[in-house]
Scaffold this motif. Sequence first.
Motif, PDB file in Angstrom:
ATOM      1  N   ASP A 221       0.832  -1.206   0.000  1.00 33.84           N
ATOM      2  CA  ASP A 221       0.000   0.000   0.000  1.00 33.84           C
ATOM      3  C   ASP A 221       0.869   1.261   0.000  1.00 33.84           C
ATOM      4  OD1 ASP A 221      -2.415  -1.211  -0.131  1.00 33.84           O
ATOM      5  OD2 ASP A 221      -2.814  -1.165   2.013  1.00 33.84           O
ATOM      6  N   ALA A 222       1.884   1.277   0.880  1.00 31.52           N
ATOM      7  CA  ALA A 222       2.743   2.451   0.986  1.00 31.52           C
ATOM      8  C   ALA A 222       3.561   2.676  -0.271  1.00 31.52           C
ATOM      9  CB  ALA A 222       3.680   2.308   2.187  1.00 31.52           C
ATOM     10  N   PHE A 223       3.863   1.602  -1.004  1.00 25.27           N
ATOM     11  CA  PHE A 223       4.569   1.758  -2.280  1.00 25.27           C
ATOM     12  C   PHE A 223       3.630   2.257  -3.371  1.00 25.27           C
ATOM     13  CE2 PHE A 223       5.523  -0.161  -6.423  1.00 25.27           C
ATOM     14  CZ  PHE A 223       6.766   0.411  -6.681  1.00 25.27           C
ATOM     15  N   ALA A 224       2.402   1.729  -3.426  1.00 30.49           N
ATOM     16  CA  ALA A 224       1.490   2.054  -4.525  1.00 30.49           C
ATOM     17  C   ALA A 224       0.844   3.418  -4.364  1.00 30.49           C
ATOM     18  CB  ALA A 224       0.418   0.980  -4.635  1.00 30.49           C
ATOM     19  N   GLU A 225       0.585   3.852  -3.131  1.00 27.16           N
ATOM     20  CA  GLU A 225      -0.207   5.072  -2.914  1.00 27.16           C
ATOM     21  C   GLU A 225       0.435   6.331  -3.496  1.00 27.16           C
ATOM     22  OE1 GLU A 225      -1.154   8.670  -0.476  1.00 27.16           O
ATOM     23  OE2 GLU A 225       0.550   7.351  -0.108  1.00 27.16           O
ATOM     24  N   PRO A 226       1.717   6.640  -3.259  1.00 26.30           N
ATOM     25  CA  PRO A 226       2.282   7.854  -3.852  1.00 26.30           C
ATOM     26  C   PRO A 226       2.550   7.735  -5.343  1.00 26.30           C
ATOM     27  CG  PRO A 226       3.984   6.693  -2.658  1.00 26.30           C
ATOM     28  CD  PRO A 226       2.699   5.955  -2.392  1.00 26.30           C
ATOM     29  N   ARG A 227       2.481   6.541  -5.893  1.00 24.64           N
ATOM     30  CA  ARG A 227       2.704   6.337  -7.324  1.00 24.64           C
ATOM     31  C   ARG A 227       1.395   6.141  -8.074  1.00 24.64           C
ATOM     32  NH1 ARG A 227       6.548   4.176  -4.189  1.00 24.64           N
ATOM     33  NH2 ARG A 227       8.736   4.643  -4.711  1.00 24.64           N
ATOM     34  N   LYS A 228       0.269   6.462  -7.421  1.00 21.93           N
ATOM     35  CA  LYS A 228      -1.075   6.425  -8.009  1.00 21.93           C
ATOM     36  C   LYS A 228      -1.505   5.038  -8.440  1.00 21.93           C
ATOM     37  CE  LYS A 228      -1.110  10.780  -7.358  1.00 21.93           C
ATOM     38  NZ  LYS A 228      -1.786  11.304  -6.162  1.00 21.93           N
ATOM     39  N   GLY A 229      -1.044   4.042  -7.743  1.00 20.44           N
ATOM     40  CA  GLY A 229      -1.559   2.705  -7.967  1.00 20.44           C
ATOM     41  C   GLY A 229      -0.629   1.825  -8.771  1.00 20.44           C
ATOM     42  N   ILE A 230      -0.914   0.524  -8.720  1.00 22.68           N
ATOM     43  CA  ILE A 230      -0.174  -0.494  -9.469  1.00 22.68           C
ATOM     44  C   ILE A 230      -1.064  -0.994 -10.600  1.00 22.68           C
ATOM     45  CG2 ILE A 230       0.799  -2.808  -9.359  1.00 22.68           C
ATOM     46  CD1 ILE A 230       1.684  -2.240  -6.537  1.00 22.68           C
ATOM     47  N   VAL A 231      -0.552  -0.928 -11.810  1.00 19.37           N
ATOM     48  CA  VAL A 231      -1.309  -1.380 -12.979  1.00 19.37           C
ATOM     49  C   VAL A 231      -1.254  -2.897 -13.092  1.00 19.37           C
ATOM     50  CG1 VAL A 231      -1.532  -1.193 -15.477  1.00 19.37           C
ATOM     51  CG2 VAL A 231      -0.867   0.804 -14.138  1.00 19.37           C
ATOM     52  N   THR A 232      -0.060  -3.457 -13.047  1.00 19.92           N
ATOM     53  CA  THR A 232       0.126  -4.902 -13.110  1.00 19.92           C
ATOM     54  C   THR A 232       1.489  -5.221 -12.510  1.00 19.92           C
ATOM     55  OG1 THR A 232       0.148  -6.854 -14.553  1.00 19.92           O
ATOM     56  CG2 THR A 232       1.133  -4.839 -15.419  1.00 19.92           C
TER      57      THR A 232
END
Length: 473
Positions: A127-138
């Motif tokens: 979550d902490a990795f994906a949140e500032p990068r606007k989400g994980i696509v795949t």
Amino acid sequence: MPTDEGSKEPRAKKRFSPVTESETGGAASTTMTTAAAAPEAPAIANGPGAPATIAGLPVMGVRVSDPATRQQIENAARSDLEAARYTHWRGTVTFHDVASAWFNMADANLPDDLRSEFRDIFPGLLDAFAEPRKGIVTAYFCRHIRVAAVLTDIGHAAGAPEGVPEATIKGPPPAGIRDLLPPAETHPLDEDSPLAGRRHRKRRQPWYRRCVRFFDPAPASSSAIHIEPTFGDPADWKAKEILFHCLHLHYKALEFLTPQPRKICMRMIFGVIATLLGTLDQRQLDIVSGKTDKPFGSDPAEIATLERELAQAQAYYRQSAQRQAQLEYLLGMLTFLVLAAITTAIVAVSTGTLDTPAMLSVLGGATGAVVSVLSRMSSGSLKLSPESGKKTIRALGFMRPVIGAVFGAVIYLFLDGGIVDVLAPPTNGSHLAFYAGLGFLSGFSERFAQDVIEQAVPKSQPPPDTAHLPASR
């Protein structure tokens, strides 16, 4: 902010965890879901002749019998756990922290309680990795080699500066440093408080620095594709080379492509990465279980297919980047034409000298340069360097009509001043049309202007050949 990958609505914060092996039917997960359970590490029985170590490192998923080696693996995992807790508390989680947690919670050489701690912290790290990068696509997390890859929001990565973004999703401070922290660290300030605003206030730049900001180089973009190889994986150097080429192409696509071709190119690149990792992961499983002893690349079709797909992505990038560079070049030329039209209108109104041979020769040279560039763009013969950057390409496009106008002015001066006599205005025709057409030719064909200018350069006589002269007595 709207991005390449989704709607303009704000994304809901989710807890991510990987798809289990039973859900994918294979060895790794290729998408991220909201499943609550993390995968258990399978204990793989060694097949006949299956190695327990590769290059001195334990094979992932294979239990090591040496107690000293197992203790070293456990010590390294505990260090990874403390580092992950620290970055989670700071909000500066990188993909290394996420991938390390994934590999450790699937490591059969670690005790169950330690793997359980990694399973507990993994969703928060993701979550902490994906949140500032606007989400994980795949994403693709291998199960039998220590390699993982993820594709985050492409539009956000292209606009974000290089560096580690800070997440608002933060965990508690590690127990080892909790007593050493001041109260401000354990209880951060409210973002609406005056002290918080003073802390985040930016230093104002001087006015003269803001005036020349146009000439600053464009800032580097962040990364959308994150690859984490650990413990020397993948072991095959050809696989490493393909991954290096994919990352290199991904960086250039982020910097120099517009949103639509950028998204297509990035999807093509990540497709190559996911296919490569899936092949390596399955091959490692087959080797460990004793089903095969052939390493990756033993079948030439494997590498040939991946290189062919990567070459298609590279060709698409070059075509898209070249077209974008040509449009930036054209924009620079149009900027000059707008300024030239305004200047010409002002001169015509104030002095009334628009219908002079000199003015028409200059305007003809600028127009000929623009027509020459448009002709080369339509025929595909205009080749630019997209890596030069938008500002440089626009500046070069702005200077192209300037060069044509200068050539037109020089040709007029040389002919009207009698410096060259290769051409002369017609005795019965219009001098204005003659100089306007001559200026157009000078801007359209630089070679024509250079040939006329060379006529004005006096040619020196070559020295006499004295090698065959009779010697003086």
